[in-house]
Scaffold this motif. Sequence first.
Motif, PDB file in Angstrom:
ATOM      1  N   MET A  51       0.851  -1.200   0.000  1.00  0.00           N
ATOM      2  CA  MET A  51       0.000   0.000   0.000  1.00  0.00           C
ATOM      3  C   MET A  51       0.879   1.239   0.000  1.00  0.00           C
ATOM      4  SD  MET A  51      -3.125   1.350   0.508  1.00  0.00           S
ATOM      5  CE  MET A  51      -3.782   2.940   0.957  1.00  0.00           C
ATOM      6  N   PHE A  70       0.036   5.269  -1.062  1.00  0.00           N
ATOM      7  CA  PHE A  70      -0.823   6.245  -1.709  1.00  0.00           C
ATOM      8  C   PHE A  70      -0.514   7.654  -1.208  1.00  0.00           C
ATOM      9  CE2 PHE A  70      -4.764   8.337  -3.054  1.00  0.00           C
ATOM     10  CZ  PHE A  70      -4.816   7.881  -4.354  1.00  0.00           C
ATOM     11  N   HIS A  71       0.765   7.972  -1.213  1.00  0.00           N
ATOM     12  CA  HIS A  71       1.178   9.361  -1.057  1.00  0.00           C
ATOM     13  C   HIS A  71       2.443   9.546  -1.878  1.00  0.00           C
ATOM     14  CE1 HIS A  71       3.182   7.132   2.169  1.00  0.00           C
ATOM     15  NE2 HIS A  71       4.081   8.093   2.267  1.00  0.00           N
ATOM     16  N   GLU A 116      -7.285  20.840  -0.446  1.00  0.00           N
ATOM     17  CA  GLU A 116      -6.415  19.798   0.134  1.00  0.00           C
ATOM     18  C   GLU A 116      -6.897  18.384  -0.210  1.00  0.00           C
ATOM     19  OE1 GLU A 116      -3.582  19.470   1.644  1.00  0.00           O
ATOM     20  OE2 GLU A 116      -2.987  21.538   2.001  1.00  0.00           O
ATOM     21  N   PRO A 117      -8.193  18.086  -0.010  1.00  0.00           N
ATOM     22  CA  PRO A 117      -8.631  16.728  -0.360  1.00  0.00           C
ATOM     23  C   PRO A 117      -8.584  16.460  -1.868  1.00  0.00           C
ATOM     24  CG  PRO A 117     -10.175  17.768   1.164  1.00  0.00           C
ATOM     25  CD  PRO A 117      -9.264  18.852   0.656  1.00  0.00           C
ATOM     26  N   ALA A 137      -5.515  14.170  -3.544  1.00  0.00           N
ATOM     27  CA  ALA A 137      -5.609  12.710  -3.651  1.00  0.00           C
ATOM     28  C   ALA A 137      -6.563  12.292  -4.771  1.00  0.00           C
ATOM     29  CB  ALA A 137      -6.058  12.116  -2.315  1.00  0.00           C
ATOM     30  N   TYR A 166     -10.366   9.142  -1.489  1.00  0.00           N
ATOM     31  CA  TYR A 166      -8.954   8.992  -1.870  1.00  0.00           C
ATOM     32  C   TYR A 166      -8.047   9.687  -0.852  1.00  0.00           C
ATOM     33  CZ  TYR A 166     -11.390   7.465  -6.016  1.00  0.00           C
ATOM     34  OH  TYR A 166     -12.247   6.809  -6.857  1.00  0.00           O
ATOM     35  N   THR A 167      -8.570  10.718  -0.190  1.00  0.00           N
ATOM     36  CA  THR A 167      -7.789  11.338   0.871  1.00  0.00           C
ATOM     37  C   THR A 167      -7.658  10.382   2.061  1.00  0.00           C
ATOM     38  OG1 THR A 167      -8.461  13.524   0.144  1.00  0.00           O
ATOM     39  CG2 THR A 167      -7.599  13.358   2.381  1.00  0.00           C
ATOM     40  N   PHE A 207      -7.372   7.226   1.729  1.00  0.00           N
ATOM     41  CA  PHE A 207      -6.269   6.343   1.302  1.00  0.00           C
ATOM     42  C   PHE A 207      -4.926   7.014   1.621  1.00  0.00           C
ATOM     43  CE2 PHE A 207      -8.725   4.316  -2.541  1.00  0.00           C
ATOM     44  CZ  PHE A 207      -9.590   3.731  -1.648  1.00  0.00           C
ATOM     45  N   ARG A 208      -4.857   8.314   1.328  1.00  0.00           N
ATOM     46  CA  ARG A 208      -3.612   9.055   1.544  1.00  0.00           C
ATOM     47  C   ARG A 208      -3.233   9.046   3.025  1.00  0.00           C
ATOM     48  NH1 ARG A 208      -3.171  15.601   0.440  1.00  0.00           N
ATOM     49  NH2 ARG A 208      -1.059  15.874   1.218  1.00  0.00           N
ATOM     50  N   PHE A 256      -4.195   6.975   5.316  1.00  0.00           N
ATOM     51  CA  PHE A 256      -3.890   5.611   5.711  1.00  0.00           C
ATOM     52  C   PHE A 256      -2.466   5.239   5.281  1.00  0.00           C
ATOM     53  CE2 PHE A 256      -4.182   1.018   4.681  1.00  0.00           C
ATOM     54  CZ  PHE A 256      -4.364   0.557   5.966  1.00  0.00           C
ATOM     55  N   SER A 257      -2.135   5.607   4.059  1.00  0.00           N
ATOM     56  CA  SER A 257      -0.807   5.302   3.527  1.00  0.00           C
ATOM     57  C   SER A 257       0.277   6.029   4.332  1.00  0.00           C
ATOM     58  CB  SER A 257      -0.757   5.726   2.054  1.00  0.00           C
ATOM     59  OG  SER A 257       0.533   5.618   1.529  1.00  0.00           O
ATOM     60  N   CYS A 258       0.038   7.276   4.682  1.00  0.00           N
ATOM     61  CA  CYS A 258       1.002   8.034   5.484  1.00  0.00           C
ATOM     62  C   CYS A 258       1.160   7.402   6.860  1.00  0.00           C
ATOM     63  CB  CYS A 258       0.564   9.497   5.635  1.00  0.00           C
ATOM     64  SG  CYS A 258       0.833  10.473   4.157  1.00  0.00           S
ATOM     65  N   VAL A 318      -4.173  18.278   5.903  1.00  0.00           N
ATOM     66  CA  VAL A 318      -5.390  17.631   5.381  1.00  0.00           C
ATOM     67  C   VAL A 318      -6.030  16.726   6.438  1.00  0.00           C
ATOM     68  CG1 VAL A 318      -4.285  15.595   4.331  1.00  0.00           C
ATOM     69  CG2 VAL A 318      -6.369  16.547   3.318  1.00  0.00           C
TER      70      VAL A 318
END
Lengths: 332, 395
Positions: free
Chosen positions: A1, A3-4, A245-246, A249, B292-293, B295-296, B298-300, B310
């Motif tokens: 995983m 996703f950043h 900001e959102p 993603a 999707y944020t 996901f971001r 969670f990934s961080c 955010v």
Amino acid sequence: MHFHLTEEQIAIQEAVRGTLADNWPMARLHAFAESDADFDPPSWQALMALGLGGILLPDSGMGLLDAALASQIAGEAAAPGPLIGQMLAVHAVALSSNPDVAGFLDDLVEGATVATLALDGSDHVQSANAARFFLTGSRNGPLELVEAGAGVTITPMPSTDRSRPLASVTFDGAMTHQLFAAGDPFIARLFDAALILVAADALGGAQKCTDMSVDYAKTREQFGQPIGRFQGLKHQLAQMALEVEPAHAFVWYAAYAWDAQLPDAPRAAAMAKAHLADVYVRCTRAAVAAHGGIGYTWEFGLNYWFRRAIFDRAWLGSPAEHRARAAQMAGW
Amino acid sequence: MDLSYGDDAEAFRGEVKAFLNAAWQPGERRRDELKAYIAEFRTNATGHGYLYRSVPKRYGGSEQPVDVIRAQVIREEFQRARAPMEVGGNGMNMTVPTLLEKGTEEQKELFIRKTVEGEYIWGQGYSEPGAGSDLAAVRTKGELSADGSTWIINGQKIWTSQGMQSTHMFMLVRTEPNAAKHDGITYLLIDLNQPGITRRPIRQMTGEGGFCEFFFDNAQTPVSWQVGERGQGWYVSRTTLKHERASIGSADGLGNQFDKLVELARETGRIADPVVRHELARIEGFVMAHRYTSFRLFSCAAAGEDPGPVSLMMKLALTEIGHEMALLAQDLAGEALLREPAAAGTRGRGPEKWLDQIMGSLGNSIAGGASNIQRNIIAERGLGLPRDLAMQAER
């Protein structure tokens, strides 16, 4: 995983940002806006020297996400030059099986020759006078590469977006190379990629407007204190941040889905374009409000992003058109 | 970008699935029998390291290393199997993490296991009629008994969720009336079943209960139930909750609710209306950005990186999208909303059931930090704007 953004992706964005800060300061943008030029060679060459032209080569080790990250910074800087068209033309030429166009690729990758988009008609073409190639076609027709020169008529127009001057272009017997035949699935993918890159440009612009407004609120004083201390303005700025900001993603996901060829990629592209176009317009309007009188002046420059937001919203289909497509794709 | 959880996590998922197949077979059990089966299942799942991962074994937890991806896999598989997860509520969310970080050994022994097992149910004693968004203005008074062994408490607490069921409360009490606002508060635990405490349910605009208010009239709690130093209660209450809290849960919930909104448009025959299609797609844009944020974030969290401002915006985003959905639902349901819906869980509820969401979305903009407070937090902590002078002067 994961996703950043990776450290490498952040470093590339920093490099693009630094290059544009050096080569495209506000003074250059002002001068460009007042001139008749539709292209700025120094900033273009500086961006191309970073290798942005080759991001969408099939063997670059990068993908649409990286192209979108570059497009985002171009949007942030209100950069001139048809970066989106160039990256997409490289992608299309590299993957086309037409042997006649193979020889064009190296110069396009290096940016020595310029390609611009004339998709869905050619009434509004960026940097037309500088372009050696026009990428033309529609979702249902063939995708073609038209060469500048005989059979191409360029009529410049006064353009709302001063950072991306437009012309109306007509083709009549111009030298044309078919890249992909009508019905080839590549064509729909190229259109989707274009939407995502415009969404990324809008993201960069919306973030820039938000950052400028926050900075201004910290330094501008009225009633003996920074205006950013007043809750009314604070909440307007929080709203801008909540918009933008959102959305980062969202653009990442659309680009990732396109790169991974996920089934929802076409719909994510349409939804991202529609959403970011709205976010950009709202953020530029809010930025002018946050700045007060100075934001309404030509000299301050906020208007370049405001105008660019109008461009990004209208270009390649309005939010309403893409939402109608998305509704269709969802089977509603 | 890569949205797969990786081979390790997928192998782990296989283990969790196998466990659930074997261990979660509630069959036709009902009532007390089901209750006992669930308790037994939770103990079993904890033994396997799936529940109470942040709680040490000696207090009834499974004491697992922090791993947000495994925690997410567990959530997904338990939800898929419709198996019960941890006992929810304030106890696990607030009391246990606070005690683990700031509690004495005696307090941990006394409270954590019984909270984990669901015997102790905790109410939050923070807000007061005069202390809402300005929480540090609490006035409920705590005074030491003459022998110094007991806190004597007088005052009122309000908006306590699950208040009628709660057995205990964690509360903020003013014990140093002469100290600065934030430095005069002590964090106390208290047994709610005693003569000095009366409670009253508060009826919400939905017509249903859910909250309580509590009146303290010389209520008592031992000094040994005080968490942290006297006068440091404000800071104890700020204890960061950092135990695998990153999840994709709230975004999934929002996505499900959006799917139901599309369903509503179908049921009411409005789905072909271009205006409705546009509104649905417009709202879905926000739903997607939120998803999707998540996901971001969670990934961080999995990578131990800071996602930046955010993360402060998720609650407000969720609230605002809820408002948008409520407004569209109101249009779609039309005249059906003239009928008050039967209670949730009742069979045969029609489109009027959206009244629950329409009102609930307003509750979201108040509960857990009102939206205007969220905006202050985003602006001050997220964007670095200067604090309000009145608030700054108090600190």
